[in-house]
Design a protein around this motif. Structure first.
Motif, PDB file in Angstrom:
ATOM      1  N   LEU A 291      58.688  16.760  31.417  1.00  0.00           N
ATOM      2  CA  LEU A 291      57.307  16.745  30.974  1.00  0.00           C
ATOM      3  C   LEU A 291      56.641  18.076  31.247  1.00  0.00           C
ATOM      4  CD1 LEU A 291      56.166  13.274  32.385  1.00  0.00           C
ATOM      5  CD2 LEU A 291      57.099  13.758  30.120  1.00  0.00           C
TER       6      LEU A 291
ATOM      7  N   ASP B 163      49.737   8.830  32.887  1.00  0.00           N
ATOM      8  CA  ASP B 163      49.959   9.784  31.813  1.00  0.00           C
ATOM      9  C   ASP B 163      51.442  10.084  31.603  1.00  0.00           C
ATOM     10  OD1 ASP B 163      47.278   9.936  31.344  1.00  0.00           O
ATOM     11  OD2 ASP B 163      47.002  11.951  32.165  1.00  0.00           O
ATOM     12  N   ASP B 164      52.214  10.164  32.685  1.00  0.00           N
ATOM     13  CA  ASP B 164      53.643  10.445  32.529  1.00  0.00           C
ATOM     14  C   ASP B 164      54.317   9.365  31.689  1.00  0.00           C
ATOM     15  OD1 ASP B 164      53.210  12.639  34.109  1.00  0.00           O
ATOM     16  OD2 ASP B 164      54.446  11.954  35.796  1.00  0.00           O
TER      17      ASP B 164
ATOM     18  N   ARG C 172      49.629  15.403  28.745  1.00  0.00           N
ATOM     19  CA  ARG C 172      51.070  15.560  28.957  1.00  0.00           C
ATOM     20  C   ARG C 172      51.770  15.689  27.610  1.00  0.00           C
ATOM     21  NH1 ARG C 172      49.176  15.221  33.312  1.00  0.00           N
ATOM     22  NH2 ARG C 172      49.913  14.097  35.176  1.00  0.00           N
ATOM     23  N   ILE C 173      52.852  16.429  27.603  1.00  0.00           N
ATOM     24  CA  ILE C 173      53.803  16.351  26.509  1.00  0.00           C
ATOM     25  C   ILE C 173      55.194  16.132  27.093  1.00  0.00           C
ATOM     26  CG2 ILE C 173      52.446  17.793  24.947  1.00  0.00           C
ATOM     27  CD1 ILE C 173      54.494  20.039  25.450  1.00  0.00           C
TER      28      ILE C 173
ATOM     29  N   ALA D 175      53.266   9.447  27.940  1.00  0.00           N
ATOM     30  CA  ALA D 175      53.904  10.497  27.141  1.00  0.00           C
ATOM     31  C   ALA D 175      55.296  10.106  26.666  1.00  0.00           C
ATOM     32  CB  ALA D 175      53.980  11.797  27.945  1.00  0.00           C
TER      33      ALA D 175
ATOM     34  N   GLU E 141      55.805  14.404  21.567  1.00  0.00           N
ATOM     35  CA  GLU E 141      55.649  13.292  22.508  1.00  0.00           C
ATOM     36  C   GLU E 141      54.474  13.665  23.403  1.00  0.00           C
ATOM     37  OE1 GLU E 141      59.321  12.902  24.622  1.00  0.00           O
ATOM     38  OE2 GLU E 141      60.535  12.737  22.798  1.00  0.00           O
ATOM     39  N   TRP E 142      53.409  12.844  23.422  1.00  0.00           N
ATOM     40  CA  TRP E 142      52.195  13.316  24.062  1.00  0.00           C
ATOM     41  C   TRP E 142      51.287  12.163  24.467  1.00  0.00           C
ATOM     42  CZ3 TRP E 142      47.658  11.841  21.693  1.00  0.00           C
ATOM     43  CH2 TRP E 142      47.788  11.366  20.376  1.00  0.00           C
ATOM     44  N   CYS E 143      50.319  12.476  25.309  1.00  0.00           N
ATOM     45  CA  CYS E 143      49.190  11.598  25.561  1.00  0.00           C
ATOM     46  C   CYS E 143      47.995  12.462  25.914  1.00  0.00           C
ATOM     47  CB  CYS E 143      49.479  10.580  26.660  1.00  0.00           C
ATOM     48  SG  CYS E 143      49.492  11.276  28.323  1.00  0.00           S
TER      49      CYS E 143
ATOM     50  N   SER F 141      47.669   7.745  22.809  1.00  0.00           N
ATOM     51  CA  SER F 141      48.846   8.442  22.292  1.00  0.00           C
ATOM     52  C   SER F 141      48.987   7.984  20.848  1.00  0.00           C
ATOM     53  CB  SER F 141      50.092   8.126  23.118  1.00  0.00           C
ATOM     54  OG  SER F 141      51.195   8.889  22.673  1.00  0.00           O
TER      55      SER F 141
END
Length: 357
Positions: free
Chosen positions: A353, A166-167, A55-56, A170, A87-89, A109
C-alpha cells in the motif's frame, strides 16, 4: 477556516479540503521512473464526487507498468506519462450537482470502469463490455488514484463503513473480482473447490468459497503464499500434488501459464472453472480437450462491478479477512521503495500500500 458550501451542496473551492486549482500526483513517466508532479484539479462535474485519496494498493498490473513489461504498454492501450493507481479509498470533499446518496466527509471506494455511455453495451447497462471504456490508472486516459484527489462518478462509488480501516478499504477492488468469480461459479456447500494461487485474488476467493460452505484446497508453488493460506486455515500444497478430475469448481487466481494449463485437468466431469488471473502471455498447450471431454463450463472473470456491497458484508462479518494480506505500507515519498518491495520475491503477504494522506 470553516468549510463552506454553495447552493448545490458542493464544497466551495476556498474550503480547506481543496484550496487551489492544482494538486500533487505520482506520475509514472517511464519504466522505473515515478515523479511527484503538480497537475490540475477542478470542482467535480455534475453527477461526480471529488475524493481526497487516503490509500492506494499496488498489484501486478501496476508492476507491469513500472517495469515496462505490461501488455497494455506493448499493445498501445496505455502510454507514458500517466498517473497510476486503480485500487484506492478516500473521503469525499466535494460533490457535483445532481449527486444523490453521497455527502461530503463520507469514506468511499469504487470500481474503475469509465464507460462511454453511448454504445449498445452501455445502453444495456453492461459496463464491462463497453468497447470505448477507460479504466482509471490502467486503460485509456482516465487519471489514476495516485494523487491528492480523484474525481469519480457517484454511481461508481460505495460507502465504507466505520468498521473497515483504510488499509482494508483499499483492497476491496481486487477482492470484488474474486467475489465475481465465486458468484459466476455459483459455489455452494456441495462443492469441492481448488484455488490455484495464494495471492490476493486466490486467498480472497478461497475465503469466500469457505464462507459459502464449500470445501477448499489451495495450491501455490511458492512456500510463502502457502504459509499465508495455511494461516487462514486452508489445506495447502504445491500444484504437483493436486489430484486430477477431483474438483467440482476450480478457480485459477494466479495468472501463471502453468496454472492455467493445469486448471482444466483438476476439473471433475461437469465442473465449473473460473479464469480469474490474467496470464501476460498466450498459454500454449492449454488442454481444451479436457474441457470438452468433461463438459466443463468455463468462465472468464473481468472486474467485480456489482459485487461491492455483498463483499463488504462478508468483510464486516469477519468471514473474509483482508488485513492479513497487507505486507507493508509506504509513504508517497517512498514510492520507489514500494515498487521494489512489490517486485521482491519471498513475501508472505501479497499487498503493498501507499499512504497518500
Amino acid at each position: 477556516m470553516s468549510r463552506s458550501t454553495d447552493m448545490t451542496g458542493r464544497v466551495s473551492p476556498e474550503s480547506p479540503e481543496r484550496e487551489s486549482s492544482a494538486m500533487s500526483a505520482l506520475v509514472l513517466e517511464a519504466p522505473g521512473v515515478v515523479r511527484e508532479r503538480r497537475i490540475p484539479v477542478a470542482p467535480p462535474s455534475s453527477g461526480n464526487c471529488l475524493i481526497r485519496i487516503s490509500r492506494i494498493g499496488l498489484c501486478g498490473t501496476d508492476l507491469g507498468f513500472y517495469d515496462g513489461s505490461s501488455n497494455y504498454l506493448h499493445d498501445g492501450l496505455k502510454s507514458f506519462p500517466f498517473v497510476f493507481g486503480h485500487e484506492w479509498c478516500g473521503r469525499i470533499v466535494e460533490t457535483g450537482s445532481g449527486v444523490v446518496g453521497f455527502d461530503v466527509g463520507q469514506r468511499v471506494s469504487g470500481h474503475n470502469f469509465r464507460p462511454c455511455g453511448n454504445c449498445p453495451a452501455c445502453g444495456r447497462g453492461d459496463l464491462r463490455y463497453c468497447p470505448g471504456r477507460s479504466e482509471i490508472g490502467v486503460l485509456g486516459q482516465a487519471q489514476g488514484a495516485a494523487a491528492d484527489y480523484l474525481e469519480a462518478p457517484a454511481d461508481t462509488l460505495v460507502r465504507i463503513p466505520d468498521s473497515l480501516g483504510d488499509d482494508v478499504a483499499a483492497l476491496l477492488e481486487p477482492a470484488s473480482a474474486a467475489l465475481h468469480a465465486v458468484r459466476r461459479l455459483a459455489v455452494t456447500g456441495a462443492d469441492r473447490v481448488a484455488v490455484l494461487g495464494a495471492g490476493t485474488l486466490g486467498v480472497v476467493a478461497a475465503q469466500l468459497c469457505r464462507a459459502l460452505g464449500a470445501r477448499v484446497d489451495v495450491f501455490d508453488p511458492q512456500p510463502e503464499p502457502r504459509e499465508l493460506a495455511a494461516e487462514l486455515g486452508f489445506p495447502v500444497s504445491v500444484p504437483e500434488n493436486a489430484e486430477a478430475d477431483r474438483y467440482s469448481a476450480v478457480i485459477e487466481a494466479s495468472g501463471s501459464v502453468a496454472a492455467a494449463r493445469s486448471a482444466p485437468v483438476l476439473c471433475a466431469p461437469g465442473a465449473r472453472m473460473a479464469q480469474l488471473g490474467t496470464p501476460h502471455h498466450s498459454v500454449d498447450g492449454f488442454p481444451v480437450a479436457d474441457l470438452v471431454i468433461k463438459n466443463v463450463t468455463m468462465h472468464a472473470v473481468l472486474s467485480g462491478i456489482g459485487c461491492w456491497e455483498e463483499l463488504i458484508t462478508f468483510v464486516e462479518s469477519g468471514l473474509v479477512r483482508l488485513d492479513p494480506l497487507v505486507d507493508s505500507a509506504f509513504s508517497r515519498s517512498e514510492v520507489g521503495a514500494a515498487f521494489q518491495r512489490l517486485a521482491s520475491s519471498g513475501r508472505r503477504r501479497p499487498k503493498i500500500l501507499i499512504r497518500m494522506s
